[in-house]
Design a protein around this motif. Structure first.
Motif, PDB file in Angstrom:
ATOM      1  N   ASN A   1     -19.007   9.568   6.365  1.00  0.00           N
ATOM      2  CA  ASN A   1     -19.524   9.183   5.063  1.00  0.00           C
ATOM      3  C   ASN A   1     -18.910   7.853   4.629  1.00  0.00           C
ATOM      4  O   ASN A   1     -17.726   7.774   4.334  1.00  0.00           O
ATOM      5  N   ALA A   2     -19.714   6.820   4.574  1.00  0.00           N
ATOM      6  CA  ALA A   2     -19.207   5.483   4.269  1.00  0.00           C
ATOM      7  C   ALA A   2     -18.625   5.385   2.872  1.00  0.00           C
ATOM      8  O   ALA A   2     -17.749   4.582   2.602  1.00  0.00           O
ATOM      9  N   ARG A   3     -19.094   6.211   1.942  1.00  0.00           N
ATOM     10  CA  ARG A   3     -18.624   6.115   0.565  1.00  0.00           C
ATOM     11  C   ARG A   3     -17.158   6.512   0.429  1.00  0.00           C
ATOM     12  O   ARG A   3     -16.540   6.237  -0.589  1.00  0.00           O
ATOM     13  N   ALA A   4     -16.612   7.152   1.432  1.00  0.00           N
ATOM     14  CA  ALA A   4     -15.215   7.564   1.374  1.00  0.00           C
ATOM     15  C   ALA A   4     -14.273   6.380   1.546  1.00  0.00           C
ATOM     16  O   ALA A   4     -13.102   6.466   1.184  1.00  0.00           O
ATOM     17  N   VAL A   5     -14.753   5.282   2.115  1.00  0.00           N
ATOM     18  CA  VAL A   5     -13.888   4.127   2.351  1.00  0.00           C
ATOM     19  C   VAL A   5     -14.407   2.871   1.667  1.00  0.00           C
ATOM     20  O   VAL A   5     -14.022   1.764   2.006  1.00  0.00           O
ATOM     21  N   THR A   6     -15.308   3.046   0.711  1.00  0.00           N
ATOM     22  CA  THR A   6     -15.807   1.916  -0.062  1.00  0.00           C
ATOM     23  C   THR A   6     -15.554   2.187  -1.543  1.00  0.00           C
ATOM     24  O   THR A   6     -15.444   3.330  -1.972  1.00  0.00           O
ATOM     25  N   LEU A   7     -15.477   1.117  -2.322  1.00  0.00           N
ATOM     26  CA  LEU A   7     -15.194   1.273  -3.751  1.00  0.00           C
ATOM     27  C   LEU A   7     -16.356   1.885  -4.509  1.00  0.00           C
ATOM     28  O   LEU A   7     -16.170   2.715  -5.403  1.00  0.00           O
ATOM     29  N   THR A   8     -17.564   1.463  -4.176  1.00  0.00           N
ATOM     30  CA  THR A   8     -18.760   1.975  -4.834  1.00  0.00           C
ATOM     31  C   THR A   8     -19.831   2.211  -3.775  1.00  0.00           C
ATOM     32  O   THR A   8     -19.620   1.931  -2.593  1.00  0.00           O
TER      33      THR A   8
ATOM     34  N   SER B   1       0.815  -1.213   0.000  1.00  0.00           N
ATOM     35  CA  SER B   1       0.000   0.000   0.000  1.00  0.00           C
ATOM     36  C   SER B   1       0.848   1.263   0.000  1.00  0.00           C
ATOM     37  O   SER B   1       0.640   2.162  -0.811  1.00  0.00           O
ATOM     38  N   GLU B   2       1.815   1.322   0.917  1.00  0.00           N
ATOM     39  CA  GLU B   2       2.601   2.540   1.076  1.00  0.00           C
ATOM     40  C   GLU B   2       3.541   2.798  -0.098  1.00  0.00           C
ATOM     41  O   GLU B   2       3.754   3.948  -0.492  1.00  0.00           O
ATOM     42  N   LYS B   3       4.108   1.725  -0.664  1.00  0.00           N
ATOM     43  CA  LYS B   3       5.072   1.903  -1.744  1.00  0.00           C
ATOM     44  C   LYS B   3       4.401   1.962  -3.112  1.00  0.00           C
ATOM     45  O   LYS B   3       4.361   3.003  -3.757  1.00  0.00           O
ATOM     46  N   TRP B   4       3.841   0.844  -3.553  1.00  0.00           N
ATOM     47  CA  TRP B   4       3.373   0.750  -4.930  1.00  0.00           C
ATOM     48  C   TRP B   4       2.021   1.402  -5.172  1.00  0.00           C
ATOM     49  O   TRP B   4       1.785   1.952  -6.260  1.00  0.00           O
ATOM     50  N   LEU B   5       1.128   1.360  -4.204  1.00  0.00           N
ATOM     51  CA  LEU B   5      -0.198   1.917  -4.429  1.00  0.00           C
ATOM     52  C   LEU B   5      -0.290   3.386  -4.051  1.00  0.00           C
ATOM     53  O   LEU B   5      -1.311   4.028  -4.290  1.00  0.00           O
ATOM     54  N   SER B   6       0.797   3.913  -3.499  1.00  0.00           N
ATOM     55  CA  SER B   6       0.818   5.322  -3.107  1.00  0.00           C
ATOM     56  C   SER B   6       2.014   6.038  -3.728  1.00  0.00           C
ATOM     57  O   SER B   6       1.887   6.712  -4.750  1.00  0.00           O
ATOM     58  N   LYS B   7       3.187   5.856  -3.157  1.00  0.00           N
ATOM     59  CA  LYS B   7       4.372   6.592  -3.609  1.00  0.00           C
ATOM     60  C   LYS B   7       4.722   6.317  -5.067  1.00  0.00           C
ATOM     61  O   LYS B   7       5.077   7.233  -5.813  1.00  0.00           O
ATOM     62  N   GLU B   8       4.649   5.057  -5.475  1.00  0.00           N
ATOM     63  CA  GLU B   8       5.065   4.677  -6.832  1.00  0.00           C
ATOM     64  C   GLU B   8       3.886   4.458  -7.780  1.00  0.00           C
ATOM     65  O   GLU B   8       4.058   3.916  -8.871  1.00  0.00           O
ATOM     66  N   ARG B   9       2.715   4.902  -7.384  1.00  0.00           N
ATOM     67  CA  ARG B   9       1.524   4.632  -8.186  1.00  0.00           C
ATOM     68  C   ARG B   9       1.646   5.184  -9.613  1.00  0.00           C
ATOM     69  O   ARG B   9       1.191   4.576 -10.579  1.00  0.00           O
TER      70      ARG B   9
ATOM     71  N   LYS C   1     -19.150  -0.330 -12.579  1.00  0.00           N
ATOM     72  CA  LYS C   1     -19.325   0.907 -11.820  1.00  0.00           C
ATOM     73  C   LYS C   1     -18.005   1.529 -11.387  1.00  0.00           C
ATOM     74  O   LYS C   1     -17.979   2.630 -10.849  1.00  0.00           O
ATOM     75  N   LEU C   2     -16.905   0.807 -11.603  1.00  0.00           N
ATOM     76  CA  LEU C   2     -15.587   1.351 -11.268  1.00  0.00           C
ATOM     77  C   LEU C   2     -15.096   2.272 -12.375  1.00  0.00           C
ATOM     78  O   LEU C   2     -15.355   2.031 -13.555  1.00  0.00           O
ATOM     79  N   PRO C   3     -14.357   3.326 -12.024  1.00  0.00           N
ATOM     80  CA  PRO C   3     -13.818   4.238 -13.043  1.00  0.00           C
ATOM     81  C   PRO C   3     -12.586   3.680 -13.747  1.00  0.00           C
ATOM     82  O   PRO C   3     -12.076   4.281 -14.675  1.00  0.00           O
TER      83      PRO C   3
ATOM     84  N   GLU D   1     -10.670  -9.413  -0.612  1.00  0.00           N
ATOM     85  CA  GLU D   1     -10.151  -8.338   0.229  1.00  0.00           C
ATOM     86  C   GLU D   1      -8.851  -7.769  -0.330  1.00  0.00           C
ATOM     87  O   GLU D   1      -8.620  -6.553  -0.287  1.00  0.00           O
ATOM     88  N   LEU D   2      -7.983  -8.644  -0.877  1.00  0.00           N
ATOM     89  CA  LEU D   2      -6.743  -8.158  -1.480  1.00  0.00           C
ATOM     90  C   LEU D   2      -7.038  -7.285  -2.691  1.00  0.00           C
ATOM     91  O   LEU D   2      -6.497  -6.176  -2.818  1.00  0.00           O
ATOM     92  N   LEU D   3      -7.908  -7.746  -3.582  1.00  0.00           N
ATOM     93  CA  LEU D   3      -8.230  -6.973  -4.774  1.00  0.00           C
ATOM     94  C   LEU D   3      -8.970  -5.684  -4.418  1.00  0.00           C
ATOM     95  O   LEU D   3      -8.713  -4.627  -5.000  1.00  0.00           O
ATOM     96  N   TYR D   4      -9.887  -5.791  -3.473  1.00  0.00           N
ATOM     97  CA  TYR D   4     -10.669  -4.623  -3.042  1.00  0.00           C
ATOM     98  C   TYR D   4      -9.747  -3.534  -2.498  1.00  0.00           C
ATOM     99  O   TYR D   4      -9.814  -2.373  -2.917  1.00  0.00           O
ATOM    100  N   ASP D   5      -8.865  -3.918  -1.576  1.00  0.00           N
ATOM    101  CA  ASP D   5      -7.962  -2.939  -0.975  1.00  0.00           C
ATOM    102  C   ASP D   5      -6.986  -2.371  -2.003  1.00  0.00           C
ATOM    103  O   ASP D   5      -6.631  -1.189  -1.950  1.00  0.00           O
ATOM    104  N   THR D   6      -6.551  -3.210  -2.944  1.00  0.00           N
ATOM    105  CA  THR D   6      -5.628  -2.741  -3.971  1.00  0.00           C
ATOM    106  C   THR D   6      -6.287  -1.679  -4.841  1.00  0.00           C
ATOM    107  O   THR D   6      -5.693  -0.626  -5.117  1.00  0.00           O
ATOM    108  N   LEU D   7      -7.511  -1.925  -5.260  1.00  0.00           N
ATOM    109  CA  LEU D   7      -8.232  -0.943  -6.072  1.00  0.00           C
ATOM    110  C   LEU D   7      -8.510   0.329  -5.284  1.00  0.00           C
ATOM    111  O   LEU D   7      -8.359   1.443  -5.799  1.00  0.00           O
ATOM    112  N   LEU D   8      -8.893   0.177  -4.019  1.00  0.00           N
ATOM    113  CA  LEU D   8      -9.223   1.335  -3.197  1.00  0.00           C
ATOM    114  C   LEU D   8      -7.983   2.176  -2.895  1.00  0.00           C
ATOM    115  O   LEU D   8      -7.994   3.404  -3.047  1.00  0.00           O
TER     116      LEU D   8
END
Length: 238
Positions: free
Chosen positions: A188-195, A97-105, A205-207, A129-136
């Protein structure tokens, strides 16, 4: 003589401008040339990593806590690609999360989520859960290919079956996380959910684009898409 207050304001504005330029380059100016392989342990990631590099390789895989990195992939137009095999151990999720999905995204061209199609019924929630968190956590900005591996195994599920199964799991995750948040602080629950958690989850429904492809990292038959990596190679452009 320049007014000290004016000078201080000018310097502050300059600092903000430079910082904004650097951040823009970091997140939007980086060349997207990295294909990131993720997946649970024993999904076949490292085998796939090796075969994508050299289809004739035979690899004995083992659980690792360090990334495998290869810089030498080329697209048909000779553009270089970097291939990363990220460890499947749960303890590595924070680094993912910290490296590839944030800093190196900004460097990510595509995320390839490798799934063991033969055990998806037993591990559906963990995979989801892995795919969900990765997309989020990637802010829904990086295309994802779900590589339904081990299609050569008798109990393997087809990509369309896995897609439907994961949609149901994503709906449950949406609802549980929304309910958990609302019960704690009413945010607001939508801030921490994919859809929208009030509606059934659908990939459409994903962008960001999420595709499913059948494959087999062992590459048993070059002419049968169920027992090779043709679909994966085409999807990542090599």
């Amino acid at each position: 003589m320049v007014d000290p207050t004016y000078l201080a304001v000018l310097i502050a504005l300059l600092v903000v401008l430079v910082s904004s330029i650097l951040l823009f380059k970091k997140f939007f100016g980086a060349k997207a040339d990295t294909v990131l392989l993720i997946g649970l342990s024993d999904s076949g990631k490292t085998q796939m990593f090796s075969k994508l590099i050299n289809s004739k390789s035979t690899v004995i895989t083992y659980t690792s806590l360090s990334e495998n990195i290869y810089e030498g992939l080329l697209t048909p137009s000779n553009e270089p690609l970097r291939l990363i095999d990220f460890p499947g151990a749960e303890r590595m999720r924070k680094q993912l999360s910290e490296k590839w999905l944030s800093k190196e995204r900004g460097s990510l061209k595509q995320i390839v989520a490798v799934i063991d199609s033969s055990s998806i019924n037993k591990r559906a929630r963990d995979v989801a859960e892995l795919l969900y968190d990765t997309l989020l956590e990637s802010n829904k900005k990086v295309p994802m290919l779900v590589a339904c591996n081990k299609q050569d195994v008798g109990l393997a599920k087809a990509p369309h079956v896995i897609s439907t199964l994961l949609e149901k799991e994503f709906s449950l995750i949406n609802q549980s996380r929304a309910a958990s948040l609302q019960s704690t602080d009413g945010s607001n629950a939508r801030a921490v959910t994919l859809t929208n958690p009030d509606m059934a989850f659908e990939w459409s429904k994903l962008p960001v684009k999420v595709d499913f492809v059948k494959c087999c990292a062992l590459e048993k038959d070059a002419d049968d898409e169920e027992t090779n990596l043709i679909g994966v190679r085409e999807a990542i452009g090599i």
